[in-house]
Write an enzyme that holds these catalytic residues in place. Structure first.
Site, PDB file in Angstrom:
ATOM      1  N   GLY A  20       0.813  -1.224   0.000  1.00 25.21           N
ATOM      2  CA  GLY A  20       0.000   0.000   0.000  1.00 25.21           C
ATOM      3  C   GLY A  20       0.840   1.265   0.000  1.00 25.21           C
ATOM      4  O   GLY A  20       0.508   2.246   0.656  1.00 25.21           O
ATOM      5  N   GLY A  24      -2.686   7.380  -4.230  1.00 21.14           N
ATOM      6  CA  GLY A  24      -3.222   7.785  -5.533  1.00 21.14           C
ATOM      7  C   GLY A  24      -3.306   6.625  -6.510  1.00 21.14           C
ATOM      8  O   GLY A  24      -3.943   6.741  -7.556  1.00 21.14           O
ATOM      9  N   ASN A  25      -2.666   5.516  -6.166  1.00 19.20           N
ATOM     10  CA  ASN A  25      -2.766   4.294  -6.960  1.00 19.20           C
ATOM     11  C   ASN A  25      -3.777   3.422  -6.210  1.00 19.20           C
ATOM     12  O   ASN A  25      -3.472   2.842  -5.168  1.00 19.20           O
ATOM     13  CB  ASN A  25      -1.376   3.656  -7.051  1.00 19.20           C
ATOM     14  CG  ASN A  25      -1.386   2.249  -7.623  1.00 19.20           C
ATOM     15  OD1 ASN A  25      -2.409   1.589  -7.686  1.00 19.20           O
ATOM     16  ND2 ASN A  25      -0.207   1.789  -8.023  1.00 19.20           N
ATOM     17  N   ALA A  27      -5.353   0.604  -6.632  1.00 18.88           N
ATOM     18  CA  ALA A  27      -5.161  -0.832  -6.414  1.00 18.88           C
ATOM     19  C   ALA A  27      -4.158  -1.065  -5.287  1.00 18.88           C
ATOM     20  O   ALA A  27      -4.359  -1.924  -4.424  1.00 18.88           O
ATOM     21  CB  ALA A  27      -4.686  -1.500  -7.701  1.00 18.88           C
ATOM     22  N   GLU A 174       8.698  10.241 -14.024  1.00 18.79           N
ATOM     23  CA  GLU A 174       8.277   8.830 -13.917  1.00 18.79           C
ATOM     24  C   GLU A 174       8.462   8.079 -15.235  1.00 18.79           C
ATOM     25  O   GLU A 174       7.857   7.030 -15.466  1.00 18.79           O
ATOM     26  CB  GLU A 174       6.825   8.750 -13.430  1.00 18.79           C
ATOM     27  CG  GLU A 174       6.603   9.391 -12.067  1.00 18.79           C
ATOM     28  CD  GLU A 174       6.650   8.430 -10.871  1.00 18.79           C
ATOM     29  OE1 GLU A 174       6.270   7.268 -11.008  1.00 18.79           O
ATOM     30  OE2 GLU A 174       7.088   8.875  -9.784  1.00 18.79           O
ATOM     31  N   HIS A 246      -0.475   7.641 -13.509  1.00 18.94           N
ATOM     32  CA  HIS A 246       0.379   7.848 -14.684  1.00 18.94           C
ATOM     33  C   HIS A 246      -0.542   8.000 -15.893  1.00 18.94           C
ATOM     34  O   HIS A 246      -1.626   7.405 -15.942  1.00 18.94           O
ATOM     35  CB  HIS A 246       1.282   6.630 -14.945  1.00 18.94           C
ATOM     36  CG  HIS A 246       2.355   6.422 -13.928  1.00 18.94           C
ATOM     37  ND1 HIS A 246       2.615   5.202 -13.359  1.00 18.94           N
ATOM     38  CD2 HIS A 246       3.256   7.283 -13.394  1.00 18.94           C
ATOM     39  CE1 HIS A 246       3.628   5.309 -12.501  1.00 18.94           C
ATOM     40  NE2 HIS A 246       4.039   6.568 -12.505  1.00 18.94           N
ATOM     41  N   CYS A 367       2.490  -1.157 -18.133  1.00 17.85           N
ATOM     42  CA  CYS A 367       3.378  -0.731 -17.035  1.00 17.85           C
ATOM     43  C   CYS A 367       4.623  -1.600 -16.972  1.00 17.85           C
ATOM     44  O   CYS A 367       5.675  -1.157 -16.519  1.00 17.85           O
ATOM     45  CB  CYS A 367       2.685  -0.855 -15.681  1.00 17.85           C
ATOM     46  SG  CYS A 367       1.197   0.112 -15.536  1.00 17.85           S
TER      47      CYS A 367
END
Ligand code: SUG
Length: 446
Positions: A20, A24-25, A27, A174, A246, A367
């Site tokens: 975790g 902001g992501n 999943a 990134e 992203h 990704c």
């Protein structure tokens, strides 16, 4: 022989787990502390590489990084033997201990930004490793990534691997996840599109915006791109808020096709106009927009519909879109996919892959890969041994089966045996991939 678009995938590391760590992501946050399956994760990633290689697409392999990364704990004041460092870090700074176990280098789209040689002033392929400044666990990656890329793209007549940008908030970068390229054909000059989440000003978004305009502009300069063939576009804050940490969660480009969500960009029309202008004399862009009505942003983020690999297998007239199973299961994503392959479009087929282990940390097919367009001469100049052959795939599968744990729960990570276990595996890997016997930090200590 023609130019190719090679994909370099990050081999999933031995400590793949769910911590975790990425605000902001969605999943990553949702699956925090779930029990991970590192062996399955690595085999799923390898299966994807094999699938692309079987389609005749050059498929490279990037090594996992040393994790747990004890040197990072030493840098913040933990001392003594490795086991003592590890135990004390878990007692005093458990969040830090978890960060240094993240296998996040698997998401190779964040390894670097790559500009193919026809775009670059000096006619070489330019590669800038990403500093991954925004997330503490990912900021650990750039040194090892740079070393790996310098081994693979060692030929200085053909390739330049720059230093990552200075690790500063203003220059947060990134990599290819926020970079797209359009061109007529593979091997031809193209238009490079840099998508950023923020400028120097404080964030307008609640979730972190990870890419800055300054970083993107710096890379365009370093790669000596031609200004008429560059576009900069801001991500829509709404997309970041919805979990598109992203740009590659809401848009993908391949050759002359740009597939994107209606709400991907802050000023869509301006970007499309810039692309039409930048493409002049080079190619005719094809825009495929998926509306909010068809696939709401929330579904795009949940299904990773836009995080597919759009590829041109040799011998096929039309493109193939490789998607995660989640895009098949999500009804609105699935219906968009069916429209995408309607007659007369550029996409002829779609395939679905099980990448669930990576997906639970917010990492889809796109990704996991870094694209590098290469002329035949450049392809021949890549250090041999990093492209997947049937032999290499079999060796990697056997290596994974022998060394990876089947399951990894958060409490398992504390076990100091994980240090020796992972090092033994990585040491062996430096002989499977020609990395040399001093690639990892632990190999250099003695
Ligand atoms: O940076 N997840 C990665 C996922 C990166 C996906 N890459 C692209 N979209 N190109 C990230 O957020 C989660 C790790 C954890 O929580 O254990 C993580 O790092």
């Amino acid at each position: 022989m023609n130019a190719v678009e090679a994909n370099f995938d990050g081999l999933v590391g031995l400590t793949h787990n769910y911590a975790g760590l990425s605000e902001g992501n969605l999943a990553s946050a949702r699956n925090k502390d779930m029990i991970a399956r590192p062996r399955d994760a690595a085999l799923q990633g390898l299966e994807k590489m094999k699938r692309l290689a079987a389609r005749g697409l050059p498929q490279g392999v990037l090594p996992p990084h040393e994790r747990p990364f004890i040197p990072a704990l030493r840098r913040i004041g933990f001392s003594g033997g490795d086991k003592a460092v590890w135990e004390r870090a878990w007692r005093e700074a458990p969040e830090m201990a978890r960060r240094v176990t993240a296998a996040s280098a698997m998401w190779a789209a964040n390894a670097a930004t790559v500009s193919p040689s026809p775009d670059c002033g000096d006619g070489r392929v330019h590669i800038t490793p990403a500093n991954l400044h925004t997330m503490a666990h990912r900021a650990l990656e750039s040194a090892t990534t740079t070393r790996a890329l310098r081994r693979i793209f060692a030929n200085a007549e053909r390739f330049v691997v720059h230093d990552a940008l200075p690790a500063h908030w203003l220059l947060a970068d990134e990599g290819a996840a926020n970079h797209m390229r359009l061109s007529g054909e593979i091997g031809a000059g193209g238009l490079e599109i840099f998508v950023y989440g923020r400028t120097g000003e404080a964030g307008a978004t609640r979730h972190p915006a990870r890419q800055t305009l300054d970083a993107s502009q710096s890379i365009a300069r370093m790669h000596a791109l031609s200004p008429p063939r560059i576009a900069f576009a801001a991500q829509a804050p709404a997309a970041i808020e919805a979990g598109a940490f992203h740009n590659d969660v809401v848009a993908v480009a391949h050759r002359n096709v740009l597939l994107f969500h209606e709400h991907a960009f802050a000023d869509k029309q301006r970007l499309l106009d810039d692309i039409v202008r930048g493409a002049e004399g080079l190619f005719d862009p094809i825009f495929i927009e998926i509306s909010e009505e068809e696939t709401p942003l929330a579904d795009a983020v949940a299904s990773y519909l836009f995080n597919g690999q759009l590829v041109s297998p040799p011998g096929a007239d039309l493109m193939t879109l490789i998607l995660p199973e989640e895009a098949r299961e999500n009804p609105s994503a699935r219906s968009a996919v069916e429209h995408l392959t309607a007659p007369n479009g550029p996409i002829g087929r779609f395939e679905f892959l099980d990448l669930r282990q990576s997906m639970r940390n917010g990492g889809g097919p796109a990704c996991l890969r870094l694209r590098v367009e290469l002329s035949p001469e450049e392809l021949a100049a890549v250090t041999p041994g990093f492209f997947l052959t049937e032999g290499l795939a079999a060796q990697l599968a056997s290596w994974i089966r022998r060394h990876y744990r089947e399951t990894l729960a958060p409490s398992d990570l504390r076990d100091p045996a994980i240090i020796t276990e992972t090092r033994a595996a990585l040491d062996e890997l430096t002989r499977v991939l020609p990395l040399g016997s001093n690639f990892y930090e632990f190999q250099r200590d003695g």
